[in-house]
Write a protein that holds these residues in place. Structure first.
Motif: not given
Length: 76
Positions: A7-17
Motif C-alpha cells: 500500500r502507498a503511504q496515503s492509501d488504505t486499500d492494499p494492492l497485490s504485487v
C-alpha cells in the motif's frame, strides 16, 4: 517471486504485487522488481520517490521506495 500486498503511504486499500529480489546492495538495502497484479489500480502510485509498505497479511515486512519505472513488456 513472492506474492504479497502493498500500500502507498496515503492509501488504505492494499494492492497485490509480485516481488522479485534482484540484488543486495553494499549498504544492506535490496534491489527488487515489483509488478502490480492490477496495474490500472496502481497507476496513480507509480511515481519515482513513492514509498510503499510491503505486507504479508496485516504485518508490514518491508518498506520500498520507487527508484525507477520500467515500461511493461506488453503494453495495452
Amino acid at each position: 517471486m513472492t506474492n504479497i500486498s502493498t500500500r502507498a503511504q496515503s492509501d488504505t486499500d492494499p494492492l497485490s504485487v509480485l516481488v522479485q529480489r534482484i540484488d543486495i546492495l553494499p549498504d544492506g538495502s535490496g534491489l527488487a522488481s515489483i509488478g502490480f497484479l492490477v496495474p490500472d489500480l496502481a497507476g496513480p502510485h507509480q511515481r519515482i520517490g513513492t514509498e510503499i509498505l510491503i505486507a504479508e497479511g496485516p504485518k508490514v515486512v518491508e518498506r520500498a521506495v520507487i527508484r525507477e519505472l520500467l515500461q511493461p513488456e506488453h503494453p495495452a
